[in-house]
Motif scaffolding. Structure first.
Motif, PDB file in Angstrom:
ATOM      1  N   VAL B 110       0.847  -1.201   0.000  1.00 20.68           N
ATOM      2  CA  VAL B 110       0.000   0.000   0.000  1.00 20.68           C
ATOM      3  C   VAL B 110       0.881   1.248   0.000  1.00 20.68           C
ATOM      4  O   VAL B 110       0.679   2.177  -0.787  1.00 20.68           O
ATOM      5  CB  VAL B 110      -0.950  -0.013   1.215  1.00 20.68           C
ATOM      6  CG1 VAL B 110      -1.600   1.345   1.403  1.00 20.68           C
ATOM      7  CG2 VAL B 110      -2.019  -1.086   1.035  1.00 20.68           C
ATOM      8  N   VAL B 144      -7.598   2.156 -11.457  1.00 20.39           N
ATOM      9  CA  VAL B 144      -7.866   1.419 -10.219  1.00 20.39           C
ATOM     10  C   VAL B 144      -6.545   1.046  -9.552  1.00 20.39           C
ATOM     11  O   VAL B 144      -6.343   1.282  -8.349  1.00 20.39           O
ATOM     12  CB  VAL B 144      -8.710   0.161 -10.511  1.00 20.39           C
ATOM     13  CG1 VAL B 144      -8.804  -0.716  -9.273  1.00 20.39           C
ATOM     14  CG2 VAL B 144     -10.101   0.550 -10.984  1.00 20.39           C
ATOM     15  N   ALA B 145      -5.618   0.485 -10.346  1.00 17.92           N
ATOM     16  CA  ALA B 145      -4.343   0.045  -9.777  1.00 17.92           C
ATOM     17  C   ALA B 145      -3.622   1.208  -9.105  1.00 17.92           C
ATOM     18  O   ALA B 145      -3.088   1.064  -8.005  1.00 17.92           O
ATOM     19  CB  ALA B 145      -3.464  -0.560 -10.878  1.00 17.92           C
ATOM     20  N   PHE B 146      -3.618   2.383  -9.750  1.00 22.06           N
ATOM     21  CA  PHE B 146      -2.877   3.519  -9.209  1.00 22.06           C
ATOM     22  C   PHE B 146      -3.623   4.200  -8.057  1.00 22.06           C
ATOM     23  O   PHE B 146      -3.027   4.919  -7.266  1.00 22.06           O
ATOM     24  CB  PHE B 146      -2.578   4.549 -10.312  1.00 22.06           C
ATOM     25  CG  PHE B 146      -1.693   4.026 -11.405  1.00 22.06           C
ATOM     26  CD1 PHE B 146      -1.060   2.793 -11.294  1.00 22.06           C
ATOM     27  CD2 PHE B 146      -1.492   4.764 -12.566  1.00 22.06           C
ATOM     28  CE1 PHE B 146      -0.255   2.295 -12.308  1.00 22.06           C
ATOM     29  CE2 PHE B 146      -0.684   4.276 -13.588  1.00 22.06           C
ATOM     30  CZ  PHE B 146      -0.067   3.045 -13.461  1.00 22.06           C
ATOM     31  N   LEU B 148      -5.621   2.549  -5.777  1.00 19.32           N
ATOM     32  CA  LEU B 148      -5.955   1.638  -4.675  1.00 19.32           C
ATOM     33  C   LEU B 148      -5.347   2.070  -3.343  1.00 19.32           C
ATOM     34  O   LEU B 148      -6.046   2.108  -2.328  1.00 19.32           O
ATOM     35  CB  LEU B 148      -5.469   0.220  -5.011  1.00 19.32           C
ATOM     36  CG  LEU B 148      -6.470  -0.704  -5.721  1.00 19.32           C
ATOM     37  CD1 LEU B 148      -5.775  -1.993  -6.133  1.00 19.32           C
ATOM     38  CD2 LEU B 148      -7.648  -1.006  -4.815  1.00 19.32           C
ATOM     39  N   SER B 149      -4.058   2.397  -3.345  1.00 20.16           N
ATOM     40  CA  SER B 149      -3.358   2.647  -2.085  1.00 20.16           C
ATOM     41  C   SER B 149      -4.056   3.718  -1.252  1.00 20.16           C
ATOM     42  O   SER B 149      -4.364   3.510  -0.078  1.00 20.16           O
ATOM     43  CB  SER B 149      -1.922   3.089  -2.363  1.00 20.16           C
ATOM     44  OG  SER B 149      -1.194   2.004  -2.870  1.00 20.16           O
TER      45      SER B 149
END
Lengths: 285, 274
Positions: B110, B144-146, B148-149
């Protein structure tokens, strides 16, 4: 032991997306940075891309510009954000309006802001130089003068981003117990002493956050620079992120990826030790 | 004390009007001028108001390019934010509730996601490998991937305030993990979910870099790319360029008017904890 109501497979959908589109490319970048690469075929060439990267003056300038840009923007956001936050938590009129005015640019499209300021900074017709001329000052050719271009973009970055620094500082300031300020007043502390010995040290966590966030943002910065100067004039306002894009457009995928690796190393080498150091300072207080 | 506050306040209002309001007023004034008036780049009252004409001209330009771009941006924003909220909440739920050997790794990933700059061309390479390059679905998954954290952090912080007894009583009532999460916990996350939705919508709607790299092509352009393309096309028609900037500023303005507090809460909470 029954099955846990918190199953590990809840991680799975996110892990698939994050793993495929973030982790795999990050690891792959260390290999592709060592290749001459066209997406269809690749040839291993060792560290040649890095030799090119650090041998080409234009690319080295991109590296130093990235550092200058990140340090200037995060420094100014701290120096301006804290006083503005103190002003906006004090007992003044129009506080709601002022907070909105400072914060709204954070939400506006970077490209829109960049294009607007490109026109406001027009050397002969721009509003900024017209206003300076009315005050009897000859304004610089903000974006077309090689010695000012990068700093001009950095100033616009601060204009757009100082609102975020301000709200972070406001969140930090309102959590300072009122008793401290009253005790200081009873002890006869003036405004400066209160600022120096209470507000400044106790807003250290907020300062840490502002510095780290703006460094991460500043080191990666691309949109604003691309909208305003495209790295010009010449290469004088290029940063690593714009170099990555230019090399990508030119079809030098290996070199572009080497730029990514350089950026990765730069960000982690600066942000990780700094956040540890700033975190320790907080504890000491 | 009161007088001093009044004086400082007026000075601050004056400065903020000059620094922050004038640029926006300039956008609006330019957007309603005729081409000749706008070309002078002055901060002046328009000779004639051409709001409707300029609006129609920008919207219809290049076969309704801007309308298509607004549709693309809406699909991108709504799609990414929906997936993001569900996936991030699921991760945050298990991450906050259960300590196992995975916890440390997940926390590390994360944080890595917040700091590490994404590697551009390798991401294109992966997208091509799975057949999602130049597709809206691919770009949505990238966002979404970028994102998420940041979303996981917000959800995790909020979940610490949701009592465990709720999950436990649901489990005793015989609910499986999916029901515990989606029927008991998820509805309680509404306030933080709204924060995630507003913050990420603004970020993704304003995103320029990812559409530029991962979804090239005229028909796919999002509003930020259209604005950028217009800037070279309208180099001599500043009134239309500024009408475009004005239109693109409207969605964030609406978000700001409706949910300013949420946005500030989200940005500061995520930031201070992160």
């Amino acid at each position: 032991m029954t099955r846990s109501p918190y199953p590990h497979w809840f991680y799975l959908p996110a892990a698939v997306v994050y793993g495929t589109l973030f982790l795999v490319p990050t690891f792959a970048s260390f290999y592709f940075a060592l290749t001459r690469w066209t997406l269809f075929d690749q040839e291993f060439i060792g560290v040649e891309n890095f030799v090119t990267f650090f041998g080409e003056p234009a690319l080295v300038q991109g590296l130093t510009n990235t550092l200058i840009y990140a340090v200037v923007t995060s420094g100014l956001k701290v120096v301006l954000g804290l006083p503005i936050a103190i002003l906006l938590t004090s007992n003044i009129i129009a506080r709601g309006f002022l907070r909105s005015a400072v914060f709204f640019p954070v939400l506006v499209s970077t490209i829109g802001v960049g294009l607007t300021f490109t026109i406001l900074m027009h050397p002969s017709n721009g509003l900024i130089n017209d206003a300076l001329a009315a005050l009897g000052v000859q304004g610089p050719a903000w974006l077309t003068d090689p010695s000012y271009a990068l700093l001009s973009v950095a100033l616009v970055d601060v204009w757009k981003g100082v609102g975020l620094a301000t709200v972070i500082y406001i969140a930090g300031l309102v959590s300072i117990p009122r008793e401290y300020l009253e005790a200081a007043r009873v002890d006869g502390a003036g405004r400066w002493a209160t600022f120096r010995h209470i507000l400044l040290p106790l807003s250290m966590p907020a300062t840490t956050t502002v510095i780290i966030l703006s460094l991460i943002g500043g080191l990666r910065s691309f949109d604003l620079i691309w909208a305003m100067t495209r790295g010009g004039p010449g290469f004088t306002s290029d940063v690593i992120a714009s170099v990555i894009y230019k090399q990508y457009q030119a079809g030098f995928y290996g070199l572009s990826t080497a730029g990514n690796v350089v950026l990765f190393v730069l960000v982690t080498a600066i942000v990780l030790p700094l956040s540890r150091w700033l975190g320790r300072k907080e504890v000491e207080l | 004390m009161r007088r001093r506050g009044w004086f400082l306040g007026s000075a601050a209002v004056l400065v903020s009007v000059v620094v922050f309001v004038v640029p926006f007023a300039f956008i609006v004034l330019q957007a309603v001028k005729d081409p000749r008036g706008a070309a002078e780049l002055d901060f002046s009252w328009p000779d004639q108001f051409r709001f409707v004409e300029n609006l129609v001209e920008v919207v219809t330009a290049r076969d309704y390019m801007l309308v298509i771009a607004f549709i693309n941006s809406t699909i991108l924003t709504v799609g990414s934010v929906t997936v993001l909220v569900i996936l991030a909440a699921m991760v945050a739920f298990v991450l906050q509730r259960r300590r196992t050997r995975w916890t440390g790794l997940v926390n590390f990933l994360v944080l890595a996601g917040l700091i590490i700059p994404p590697a551009v061309v390798p991401t294109i390479w992966v997208l091509q490998g799975v057949g999602l390059f130049r597709t809206m679905a691919g770009l949505i998954l990238v966002e979404v991937a970028f994102g998420l954290s940041f979303s996981i952090l917000l959800f995790r912080n909020f979940l610490a305030t949701v009592p465990r007894e709720l999950d436990e009583s649901a489990v005793i009532d015989g609910a499986g993990p999916l029901r515990v999460f989606f029927q008991v916990i998820f509805p309680l996350l509404r306030s933080v979910a709204v924060t995630v939705i507003v913050v990420q919508s603004v970020v993704i709607f304003n995103d320029f870099v990812n559409p530029l790299y991962f979804l090239p092509g005229e028909q796919n352009a999002t509003v930020q790319l259209t604005l950028y393309n217009f800037s070279s096309q309208y180099a001599t028609q500043y009134n239309l360029l500024f009408m475009d900037i004005l239109l693109i500023t409207v969605p964030p303005l609406l978000m700001f008017l409706v949910a300013n507090r949420r946005i500030v809460a989200g940005l500061t909470a995520g930031a201070v904890k992160g």
